[in-house]
Design an enzyme around this catalytic site. Sequence first.
Site, PDB file in Angstrom:
ATOM      1  N   SER A  40      84.103 -33.825  24.493  1.00 39.03           N
ATOM      2  CA  SER A  40      84.701 -32.951  25.498  1.00 39.03           C
ATOM      3  C   SER A  40      85.433 -31.561  24.977  1.00 39.03           C
ATOM      4  O   SER A  40      85.502 -31.569  23.744  1.00 39.03           O
ATOM      5  CB  SER A  40      85.825 -33.701  26.159  1.00 39.03           C
ATOM      6  OG  SER A  40      86.614 -33.049  26.995  1.00 39.03           O
ATOM      7  N   ARG A  41      85.647 -30.677  25.882  1.00 39.18           N
ATOM      8  CA  ARG A  41      86.096 -29.439  25.241  1.00 39.18           C
ATOM      9  C   ARG A  41      87.759 -29.705  24.921  1.00 39.18           C
ATOM     10  O   ARG A  41      88.195 -29.058  24.229  1.00 39.18           O
ATOM     11  CB  ARG A  41      86.075 -28.225  26.242  1.00 39.18           C
ATOM     12  CG  ARG A  41      84.710 -27.746  26.812  1.00 39.18           C
ATOM     13  CD  ARG A  41      84.788 -26.886  27.803  1.00 39.18           C
ATOM     14  NE  ARG A  41      85.260 -27.586  28.937  1.00 39.18           N
ATOM     15  CZ  ARG A  41      85.329 -27.058  30.187  1.00 39.18           C
ATOM     16  NH1 ARG A  41      85.164 -25.589  30.312  1.00 39.18           N
ATOM     17  NH2 ARG A  41      85.662 -27.726  31.135  1.00 39.18           N
ATOM     18  N   HIS A  83      73.642 -25.250  28.598  1.00 33.21           N
ATOM     19  CA  HIS A  83      72.831 -26.198  28.040  1.00 33.21           C
ATOM     20  C   HIS A  83      72.249 -25.771  26.773  1.00 33.21           C
ATOM     21  O   HIS A  83      71.979 -26.596  25.873  1.00 33.21           O
ATOM     22  CB  HIS A  83      71.750 -26.323  29.210  1.00 33.21           C
ATOM     23  CG  HIS A  83      72.034 -27.407  30.367  1.00 33.21           C
ATOM     24  ND1 HIS A  83      71.203 -27.546  31.218  1.00 33.21           N
ATOM     25  CD2 HIS A  83      73.382 -27.800  30.639  1.00 33.21           C
ATOM     26  CE1 HIS A  83      71.984 -28.341  32.300  1.00 33.21           C
ATOM     27  NE2 HIS A  83      73.156 -28.572  31.760  1.00 33.21           N
ATOM     28  N   LYS A 101      68.997 -31.165  33.857  1.00 37.25           N
ATOM     29  CA  LYS A 101      68.157 -30.204  34.553  1.00 37.25           C
ATOM     30  C   LYS A 101      69.216 -29.223  35.531  1.00 37.25           C
ATOM     31  O   LYS A 101      70.322 -29.633  35.690  1.00 37.25           O
ATOM     32  CB  LYS A 101      67.202 -30.943  35.761  1.00 37.25           C
ATOM     33  CG  LYS A 101      67.918 -32.103  36.502  1.00 37.25           C
ATOM     34  CD  LYS A 101      68.865 -31.822  37.167  1.00 37.25           C
ATOM     35  CE  LYS A 101      69.102 -30.681  38.273  1.00 37.25           C
ATOM     36  NZ  LYS A 101      70.351 -30.940  39.104  1.00 37.25           N
ATOM     37  N   ASP A 182      69.790 -25.685  40.932  1.00 33.75           N
ATOM     38  CA  ASP A 182      70.581 -27.158  41.022  1.00 33.75           C
ATOM     39  C   ASP A 182      69.660 -28.238  41.986  1.00 33.75           C
ATOM     40  O   ASP A 182      69.703 -29.267  41.618  1.00 33.75           O
ATOM     41  CB  ASP A 182      71.896 -27.125  41.544  1.00 33.75           C
ATOM     42  CG  ASP A 182      72.886 -28.074  41.018  1.00 33.75           C
ATOM     43  OD1 ASP A 182      72.763 -29.101  41.193  1.00 33.75           O
ATOM     44  OD2 ASP A 182      73.444 -27.537  40.004  1.00 33.75           O
TER      45      ASP A 182
HETATM   46  N1  LIG Z   1      70.379 -35.471  37.650  1.00 32.16           N
HETATM   47  C1  LIG Z   1      71.176 -35.319  38.615  1.00 32.16           C
HETATM   48  O1  LIG Z   1      71.170 -36.018  39.833  1.00 32.16           O
HETATM   49  C2  LIG Z   1      72.299 -34.278  38.439  1.00 32.16           C
HETATM   50  C3  LIG Z   1      73.512 -34.287  39.376  1.00 32.16           C
HETATM   51  C4  LIG Z   1      74.374 -33.415  39.286  1.00 32.16           C
HETATM   52  C5  LIG Z   1      74.371 -32.495  38.240  1.00 32.16           C
HETATM   53  N2  LIG Z   1      73.440 -32.515  37.463  1.00 32.16           N
HETATM   54  C6  LIG Z   1      73.309 -31.498  36.427  1.00 32.16           C
HETATM   55  O2  LIG Z   1      74.368 -31.834  35.525  1.00 32.16           O
HETATM   56  C7  LIG Z   1      75.047 -30.747  34.963  1.00 32.16           C
HETATM   57  C8  LIG Z   1      76.525 -30.921  35.075  1.00 32.16           C
HETATM   58  O3  LIG Z   1      76.590 -31.153  36.601  1.00 32.16           O
HETATM   59  P1  LIG Z   1      78.010 -31.800  36.918  1.00 32.16           P
HETATM   60  O4  LIG Z   1      77.757 -31.886  38.550  1.00 32.16           O
HETATM   61  O5  LIG Z   1      78.234 -33.336  36.315  1.00 32.16           O
HETATM   62  O6  LIG Z   1      79.087 -30.798  36.696  1.00 32.16           O
HETATM   63  P2  LIG Z   1      80.794 -30.980  36.522  1.00 32.16           P
HETATM   64  O7  LIG Z   1      81.008 -32.205  37.230  1.00 32.16           O
HETATM   65  O8  LIG Z   1      81.408 -29.654  36.912  1.00 32.16           O
HETATM   66  O9  LIG Z   1      81.081 -31.278  35.067  1.00 32.16           O
HETATM   67  C9  LIG Z   1      80.574 -30.416  34.023  1.00 32.16           C
HETATM   68  C10 LIG Z   1      81.261 -30.851  32.770  1.00 32.16           C
HETATM   69  O10 LIG Z   1      80.836 -29.946  31.719  1.00 32.16           O
HETATM   70  C11 LIG Z   1      81.819 -29.437  30.700  1.00 32.16           C
HETATM   71  N3  LIG Z   1      82.091 -28.128  30.872  1.00 32.16           N
HETATM   72  C12 LIG Z   1      81.709 -27.500  29.684  1.00 32.16           C
HETATM   73  N4  LIG Z   1      81.972 -26.250  30.025  1.00 32.16           N
HETATM   74  C13 LIG Z   1      82.144 -25.971  31.247  1.00 32.16           C
HETATM   75  C14 LIG Z   1      82.699 -24.896  32.055  1.00 32.16           C
HETATM   76  N5  LIG Z   1      82.827 -23.683  31.533  1.00 32.16           N
HETATM   77  N6  LIG Z   1      83.193 -25.001  33.309  1.00 32.16           N
HETATM   78  C15 LIG Z   1      83.336 -26.269  33.823  1.00 32.16           C
HETATM   79  N7  LIG Z   1      82.668 -27.518  32.766  1.00 32.16           N
HETATM   80  C16 LIG Z   1      82.368 -27.252  31.758  1.00 32.16           C
HETATM   81  C17 LIG Z   1      83.230 -30.182  31.410  1.00 32.16           C
HETATM   82  O11 LIG Z   1      83.615 -31.318  30.334  1.00 32.16           O
HETATM   83  P3  LIG Z   1      84.542 -31.371  29.619  1.00 32.16           P
HETATM   84  O12 LIG Z   1      85.695 -30.306  30.179  1.00 32.16           O
HETATM   85  O13 LIG Z   1      84.840 -32.514  29.191  1.00 32.16           O
HETATM   86  O14 LIG Z   1      83.972 -30.256  28.074  1.00 32.16           O
HETATM   87  C18 LIG Z   1      82.726 -30.636  32.889  1.00 32.16           C
HETATM   88  O15 LIG Z   1      83.475 -31.878  33.119  1.00 32.16           O
HETATM   89  C19 LIG Z   1      74.412 -29.358  35.464  1.00 32.16           C
HETATM   90  O16 LIG Z   1      73.305 -28.839  34.844  1.00 32.16           O
HETATM   91  C20 LIG Z   1      73.611 -30.009  36.926  1.00 32.16           C
HETATM   92  O17 LIG Z   1      72.558 -29.439  37.328  1.00 32.16           O
HETATM   93  C21 LIG Z   1      72.276 -33.513  37.530  1.00 32.16           C
END
Ligand SMILES: NC(=O)c1ccc[n+]([C@@H]2O[C@H](COP(=O)([O-])OP(=O)(O)OC[C@H]3O[C@@H](n4cnc5c(N)ncnc54)[C@H](OP(=O)(O)O)[C@@H]3O)[C@@H](O)[C@H]2O)c1
Length: 332
Positions: A40-41, A83, A101, A182
């Site tokens: 994590s960050r 990514h 993705k 997305d």
């Molecule tokens: N396969 C699927 O069904 C699916 C569903 C949703 C999303 N996704 C993909 O997964 C990725 C993440 O989506 P998510 O919905 O999980 O996002 P999210 O809930 O916002 O989480 C993203 C995580 O990335 C880290 N991070 C690093 N730099 C960041 C920044 N500048 N701002 C915010 N977070 C940052 C954070 O973890 P730390 O603070 O711990 O470092 C945060 O918890 C995206 O590319 C999205 O397209 C895929």
Amino acid sequence: MAIAADQPIRWGVIGTGGIAATFARDLALLPDAEIVAVGSRSQAGADAFADRFAIGHRHSSYEALARDPEVDAVYVATPHPMHRDNALLAIQAGKAVLVEKPFTINAAEAAELIDAAKTQGTFLMEAMWTRFLPHVVRIRELIAAGRLGELRSMTADHGQWFPSNPEFRLFAPELGGGALLDLGIYPLSFASMLFGSPSTVTAVSDKAMTGVDAQTAVVLQYVGGRQSVSFTTLETRTANHASINGRDARIEIDGVFYTPTTFSIIDRDGATERVEIAHEGHGLRHQAAEVGRCLRAGLVESPVMPQAETLSIMETLDEVRRQIGLRYPTEV
Ligand SMILES: NC(=O)c1ccc[n+]([C@@H]2O[C@H](COP(=O)([O-])OP(=O)(O)OC[C@H]3O[C@@H](n4cnc5c(N)ncnc54)[C@H](OP(=O)(O)O)[C@@H]3O)[C@@H](O)[C@H]2O)c1
């Protein structure tokens, strides 16, 4: 990096948000894989995630996670503009890498990651989880066996309703927001799985308050005149259906087509066959199973989600964005 058949794949997760948690929950249903580390960050973020999912190694930086010698494969679960950098850390540390993705923000970044993995000799795959779901595997088998006859077209939509919040990831340009990258990637990747790279791309779009796309429609044409119509939106919850149309029969996939679901095969004369495959859990684990299968076979990419196809999908997304005038802050 080949891994012995009797050894579990030891996963490390980069990022602790929504999809990382879903991955952790679903991976628990996979017998030969475990999450051994999280990065994590912040230390607090790593600790909270590790406590939730009983993970041993808690790293306060993505660099430290990538260097963890007990990690075989890294799952990159950060917002899309991150990514490239996050995946590069893991590739350069010699890990197998599964990247959420959309693979990257654009095709140039995708090519950079693919080149880096080839140079390093490491496994790399886009986490297009839908492709590995049991109903999609069955659909590919039916098509390969000629059940639909010659394929001519596909229509699919992915629409969700999100409250208008300019800071939320899906609206925020600096986090790669917008429906297309997305949500729209699902119908577009599905079309790519069926028809390959398009010969023409035509897109129209309407913007959200932050300038990212709120809804986008994409018509693709392929060699031989085959066509796909993809629609995506973050303003309305749509049916999330997909239809694959062959000269002899069509497949109608029930909503939500990109998650574990049921489908019908409808012959030209209207005769209908239902296909219902029992499924447990969310379904994100099937792509992790594919990573494990590939690593045990000594492969550096998956034949089901090949790197060249990921690059082609990113090129299509780039062309759609060029037509609808959508650029991200990291690109200017
Ligand atoms: N396969 C699927 O069904 C699916 C569903 C949703 C999303 N996704 C993909 O997964 C990725 C993440 O989506 P998510 O919905 O999980 O996002 P999210 O809930 O916002 O989480 C993203 C995580 O990335 C880290 N991070 C690093 N730099 C960041 C920044 N500048 N701002 C915010 N977070 C940052 C954070 O973890 P730390 O603070 O711990 O470092 C945060 O918890 C995206 O590319 C999205 O397209 C895929």
